[in-house]
Write an enzyme that holds these catalytic residues in place. Structure first.
Site, PDB file in Angstrom:
ATOM      1  N   GLY A  21       0.554  -1.216  -0.313  1.00  0.00           N
ATOM      2  CA  GLY A  21      -0.046  -0.281  -0.139  1.00  0.00           C
ATOM      3  C   GLY A  21       1.064   1.319  -0.139  1.00  0.00           C
ATOM      4  O   GLY A  21       0.128   2.555  -0.060  1.00  0.00           O
ATOM      5  N   SER A  22       2.046   1.542   0.273  1.00  0.00           N
ATOM      6  CA  SER A  22       2.818   2.720  -0.130  1.00  0.00           C
ATOM      7  C   SER A  22       4.526   2.147  -0.107  1.00  0.00           C
ATOM      8  O   SER A  22       4.725   1.272   0.111  1.00  0.00           O
ATOM      9  CB  SER A  22       3.391   3.179   1.285  1.00  0.00           C
ATOM     10  OG  SER A  22       3.000   2.300   2.673  1.00  0.00           O
ATOM     11  N   ASP A  70      -2.820  -7.452   9.629  1.00  0.00           N
ATOM     12  CA  ASP A  70      -1.685  -7.237   9.981  1.00  0.00           C
ATOM     13  C   ASP A  70      -0.189  -8.521   9.887  1.00  0.00           C
ATOM     14  O   ASP A  70      -0.945  -9.467  10.594  1.00  0.00           O
ATOM     15  CB  ASP A  70      -1.725  -7.162  11.572  1.00  0.00           C
ATOM     16  CG  ASP A  70      -0.521  -6.966  12.599  1.00  0.00           C
ATOM     17  OD1 ASP A  70       0.522  -7.111  12.869  1.00  0.00           O
ATOM     18  OD2 ASP A  70      -1.504  -5.647  13.771  1.00  0.00           O
ATOM     19  N   LEU A  71       0.402  -8.382   9.595  1.00  0.00           N
ATOM     20  CA  LEU A  71       1.403  -9.904   9.067  1.00  0.00           C
ATOM     21  C   LEU A  71       1.633 -10.345  10.808  1.00  0.00           C
ATOM     22  O   LEU A  71       2.028 -11.402  10.464  1.00  0.00           O
ATOM     23  CB  LEU A  71       2.353  -9.414   7.986  1.00  0.00           C
ATOM     24  CG  LEU A  71       2.046  -8.336   6.830  1.00  0.00           C
ATOM     25  CD1 LEU A  71       3.196  -8.597   6.211  1.00  0.00           C
ATOM     26  CD2 LEU A  71       1.171  -9.785   6.599  1.00  0.00           C
ATOM     27  N   ASN A  97       7.377  -8.628   0.386  1.00  0.00           N
ATOM     28  CA  ASN A  97       7.678  -6.614   0.659  1.00  0.00           C
ATOM     29  C   ASN A  97       7.673  -6.233   1.614  1.00  0.00           C
ATOM     30  O   ASN A  97       8.315  -5.023   1.849  1.00  0.00           O
ATOM     31  CB  ASN A  97       7.125  -6.209  -1.243  1.00  0.00           C
ATOM     32  CG  ASN A  97       7.433  -4.617   0.268  1.00  0.00           C
ATOM     33  OD1 ASN A  97       8.765  -3.772  -0.104  1.00  0.00           O
ATOM     34  ND2 ASN A  97       6.446  -3.814  -0.168  1.00  0.00           N
ATOM     35  N   TYR A 162      16.549  -5.617  12.713  1.00  0.00           N
ATOM     36  CA  TYR A 162      16.596  -5.693  11.724  1.00  0.00           C
ATOM     37  C   TYR A 162      17.409  -6.031  10.617  1.00  0.00           C
ATOM     38  O   TYR A 162      16.607  -7.256   9.873  1.00  0.00           O
ATOM     39  CB  TYR A 162      16.090  -4.317  10.904  1.00  0.00           C
ATOM     40  CG  TYR A 162      15.836  -3.557   9.686  1.00  0.00           C
ATOM     41  CD1 TYR A 162      14.159  -3.750   9.217  1.00  0.00           C
ATOM     42  CD2 TYR A 162      16.889  -3.269   8.609  1.00  0.00           C
ATOM     43  CE1 TYR A 162      13.918  -3.172   8.196  1.00  0.00           C
ATOM     44  CE2 TYR A 162      15.978  -3.348   7.735  1.00  0.00           C
ATOM     45  CZ  TYR A 162      15.229  -3.278   6.671  1.00  0.00           C
ATOM     46  OH  TYR A 162      14.325  -3.461   5.492  1.00  0.00           O
ATOM     47  N   ALA A 165      17.457  -9.998  10.766  1.00  0.00           N
ATOM     48  CA  ALA A 165      16.234 -10.437   9.770  1.00  0.00           C
ATOM     49  C   ALA A 165      16.378 -10.562   8.247  1.00  0.00           C
ATOM     50  O   ALA A 165      16.174 -11.329   7.612  1.00  0.00           O
ATOM     51  CB  ALA A 165      14.774  -9.742  10.026  1.00  0.00           C
ATOM     52  N   LYS A 166      16.915  -9.263   7.671  1.00  0.00           N
ATOM     53  CA  LYS A 166      17.162  -9.211   5.962  1.00  0.00           C
ATOM     54  C   LYS A 166      18.235 -10.067   6.007  1.00  0.00           C
ATOM     55  O   LYS A 166      17.479 -10.614   4.606  1.00  0.00           O
ATOM     56  CB  LYS A 166      17.557  -7.839   6.272  1.00  0.00           C
ATOM     57  CG  LYS A 166      16.221  -6.969   6.274  1.00  0.00           C
ATOM     58  CD  LYS A 166      14.940  -7.158   5.291  1.00  0.00           C
ATOM     59  CE  LYS A 166      14.454  -6.112   5.737  1.00  0.00           C
ATOM     60  NZ  LYS A 166      12.791  -6.729   4.467  1.00  0.00           N
TER      61      LYS A 166
END
Length: 255
Positions: A21-22, A70-71, A97, A162, A165-166
């Site tokens: 959405g963004s 909400d994922l 994404n 983060y 995770a990536k």
């Protein structure tokens, strides 16, 4: 600028995008819709997502299916994936994404924060794939594209959960590629550099920092969300039919 190339095999394909959405996700939603795909996207922000769907319908005559979820809620993620398949047919292109690149200091990270961060930035990639793989197998194959980041490759100091995770996304990509290849399901990753989304501009961009980053790129232009569309379409299409288990770095040559 949307890519000018047309991938004829993407027309009519059922595509599911998380975080569509963004930012980069919105560009991907638009890019696949302009290819003639049947696009569903999951997002948590209703107002922005509905505005995107309205705009694209006015511009293209086709409407992307917005699925609010909400994922972090895996049951909601599974339900959204099922709805996409019910409305558009078995999902044969999945684009993982969604992400949340919040900065954090080592001493401030609690167990709860760590789990929450991974629940947004890594866990949904696996469970979204799990949700669509049976349909891909029934359809004779598919393409899963996981968005990672160059942040862990450049030793970014300000968000260790983060970047963990990536990095994990690349391991997940390779493991899924090995498992799903016999079913003609390709799994690849895209690692963007510093892309000038509105969120980046609002929170972290300064003229000096941006100028220094662009100067370190081989291509001396600011990267825009649309710059990720072409690589993603390529990985989704038959143009990359023998390409799997790879990470495509799209960072204007910064690395």
């Amino acid at each position: 600028m949307m890519p000018s190339v047309r991938h004829a095999d993407l027309e009519g394909r059922s595509v599911l995008i998380t975080g569509g959405g963004s930012g980069i996700g919105a560009a991907l939603t638009e890019g696949f819709l302009r290819q003639g795909a049947r696009v569903a996207f999951i997002d948590i922000a209703r107002e922005a997502s509905e505005a995107l769907a309205d705009r694209l319908e006015q511009e293209t005559g086709s409407r992307a299916l917005f699925l609010e979820a909400d994922l972090r809620d895996i049951d909601a993620l599974r339900a959204a994936a099922a709805t996409a398949a019910d409305r558009h047919g078995s999902v044969t292109v999945l684009v993982n994404n969604a992400a949340f690149d919040q900065r954090h200091e080592i001493e401030d990270v609690t167990v709860e924060y760590w789990e929450e961060n991974q629940a947004i930035n890594l866990r949904p990639h696996f469970f979204a794939a799990q949700a669509v793989v049976p349909g891909m197998k029934d359809a004779g194959g598919g393409s899963i594209i996981n968005f990672t980041s160059t942040s862990f490759m450049i030793n970014h100091p300000d968000m260790p959960s983060y970047t963990a995770a990536k990095a994990g996304i690349i391991g997940l990509t390779k493991g899924l590629a090995g498992k799903l290849g016999p079913d003609n399901i390709r799994v690849n990753a895209i690692a963007p550099g510093w892309v000038m989304t509105q969120r980046q501009r609002d929170l972290w961009v300064t003229p000096e920092r941006l100028a220094a980053h662009v100067q370190a790129q081989c291509l001396r232009e600011e990267m825009q969300p649309d710059d990720l569309v072409g690589p993603c379409l390529f990985l989704a299409s038959d143009a990359s039919r023998m390409l799997t288990a790879q990470t495509l770095i799209v960072d204007a040559g910064h690395l």
